[in-house]
Design an enzyme around this catalytic site. Structure first.
Site, PDB file in Angstrom:
ATOM      1  N   GLY A  12      10.316  44.610 -60.977  1.00  0.00           N
ATOM      2  CA  GLY A  12       9.198  45.388 -61.017  1.00  0.00           C
ATOM      3  C   GLY A  12       9.034  45.973 -62.463  1.00  0.00           C
ATOM      4  CB  SER A  13       9.811  44.153 -65.808  1.00  0.00           C
ATOM      5  OG  SER A  13       9.263  43.122 -65.749  1.00  0.00           O
ATOM      6  CG  ASN A  14       4.470  42.099 -64.638  1.00  0.00           C
ATOM      7  OD1 ASN A  14       3.911  41.919 -65.783  1.00  0.00           O
ATOM      8  ND2 ASN A  14       5.656  40.979 -64.400  1.00  0.00           N
ATOM      9  CG  MET A  90       9.873  37.596 -54.858  1.00  0.00           C
ATOM     10  SD  MET A  90       9.349  36.552 -56.239  1.00  0.00           S
ATOM     11  CE  MET A  90      10.080  35.211 -55.962  1.00  0.00           C
ATOM     12  NE  ARG A  91       8.635  38.724 -47.126  1.00  0.00           N
ATOM     13  CZ  ARG A  91       9.232  37.713 -46.374  1.00  0.00           C
ATOM     14  NH1 ARG A  91       8.551  36.828 -45.973  1.00  0.00           N
ATOM     15  NH2 ARG A  91      10.578  38.261 -46.208  1.00  0.00           N
ATOM     16  CB  ILE A  93      -1.097  36.858 -49.216  1.00  0.00           C
ATOM     17  CG1 ILE A  93      -0.538  38.147 -50.193  1.00  0.00           C
ATOM     18  CG2 ILE A  93      -1.954  37.793 -48.213  1.00  0.00           C
ATOM     19  CD1 ILE A  93       0.165  39.262 -49.767  1.00  0.00           C
ATOM     20  CG  ASN A 108       0.548  36.481 -58.144  1.00  0.00           C
ATOM     21  OD1 ASN A 108       1.453  37.346 -58.457  1.00  0.00           O
ATOM     22  ND2 ASN A 108       0.924  35.271 -58.399  1.00  0.00           N
ATOM     23  CG  HIS A 110       2.271  31.677 -61.834  1.00  0.00           C
ATOM     24  ND1 HIS A 110       3.275  31.514 -61.237  1.00  0.00           N
ATOM     25  CD2 HIS A 110       2.629  30.581 -62.671  1.00  0.00           C
ATOM     26  CE1 HIS A 110       3.964  30.556 -61.035  1.00  0.00           C
ATOM     27  NE2 HIS A 110       3.513  29.661 -62.190  1.00  0.00           N
TER      28      HIS A 110
HETATM   29  C1  GRF Z   1       7.056  37.919 -63.127  1.00  0.00           C
HETATM   30  O1  GRF Z   1       7.544  36.874 -63.956  1.00  0.00           O
HETATM   31  C2  GRF Z   1       5.991  37.438 -62.597  1.00  0.00           C
HETATM   32  O2  GRF Z   1       5.093  36.499 -63.552  1.00  0.00           O
HETATM   33  C3  GRF Z   1       6.363  36.681 -61.499  1.00  0.00           C
HETATM   34  O3  GRF Z   1       7.510  37.330 -60.967  1.00  0.00           O
HETATM   35  C4  GRF Z   1       8.048  38.124 -62.078  1.00  0.00           C
HETATM   36  C5  GRF Z   1       7.985  39.502 -61.665  1.00  0.00           C
HETATM   37  O4  GRF Z   1       9.049  40.277 -62.672  1.00  0.00           O
HETATM   38  N1  GRF Z   1       5.319  36.691 -60.371  1.00  0.00           N
HETATM   39  P1  GRF Z   1       9.077  41.827 -62.638  1.00  0.00           P
HETATM   40  O5  GRF Z   1       9.504  42.082 -61.038  1.00  0.00           O
HETATM   41  O6  GRF Z   1       7.595  42.299 -62.699  1.00  0.00           O
HETATM   42  O7  GRF Z   1       9.993  42.214 -63.585  1.00  0.00           O
END
Ligand code: GRF
Length: 203
Positions: A12-14, A90-91, A93, A108, A110
């Protein structure tokens, strides 16, 4: 201000970067709910710390992915969510009503410059391929994996990286900068399409 939901399975760093940008005034959004499919995701701790409601949606409680996604759709509707932000969810949709109901309102991020290196371990793929440049892509979610129209991309030189971890650490910095920026764009305008090209129109 736009009402958003975050879908996350992991660290969840994003998600955190969006929380931080909102509190610093750089992202005009309200996070209505975090939806996770993993009970031990670090993202859940982040939500609790920031008093963001958490909805756990576990695959084992549904017969099909269609049903699981339908349930998610119901949650999103009940929280009045306008934009769905996948952040390490990680799924894939699959649910038709979720895809249709949030068509062009689900995004999303990537860790590669799509359409290069879709799928898992994109940073490792880029490193092993010998790419000199990689980056991050924010795109709309449709029924195909990592293939919806592109919203924003930023590139980074990875030619001197010694391993894929170094690639990942350069890319994640970009992710944390551009994802909140894109969410903020949705609060101030919208996208129209010319074929696959997403064109931003500010209100
Ligand atoms: C990120 O690298 C994002 O691009 C990918 O999954 C990772 C998620 O990282 N879809 P975080 O959980 O947000 O740290």
């Amino acid at each position: 201000m736009i009402a958003i939901a975050i879908l996350a399975s992991g660290k969840g760093s994003n998600f955190q970067s969006i929380i931080d940008a909102i509190s610093e005034g750089g992202c005009d959004a309200k996070i209505k709910v975090l939806i996770s499919d993993r009970p031990y995701a670090k993202a859940i701790e982040r939500a609790e710390k920031n008093r963001i409601p958490v909805e756990l949606v576990l695959r084992k409680n549904f017969d099909t992915r269609e049903q699981m996604d339908s349930h998610i759709y119901g949650i999103l509707e009940s929280y009045g969510v306008e934009l769905v932000v996948l952040a390490g969810y990680m799924r894939i949709i699959k649910g038709k009503n979720l895809l249709k109901g949030y068509e062009n309102r689900m995004i999303n991020i990537h860790p590669a410059l799509l359409p290069s290196f879709p799928g898992m371990n994109a940073q490792k793929q880029a490193f092993e391929y010998g790419a000199k440049v990689s980056g991050a892509t924010v795109h709309f979610v449709d029924s195909n994996l990592d293939a919806g129209p592109i919203i924003m991309q930023e590139a980074v030189d990875i030619s001197d990286c010694k391993d894929s971890e170094e690639v990942a650490s350069r890319i994640i910095k970009i992710e944390h900068r551009i994802y909140p920026k894109v969410v903020d764009m949705f609060s101030k305008g919208r996208f129209r399409f010319n074929g696959r090209r997403a064109i931003y129109v500010r209100d």
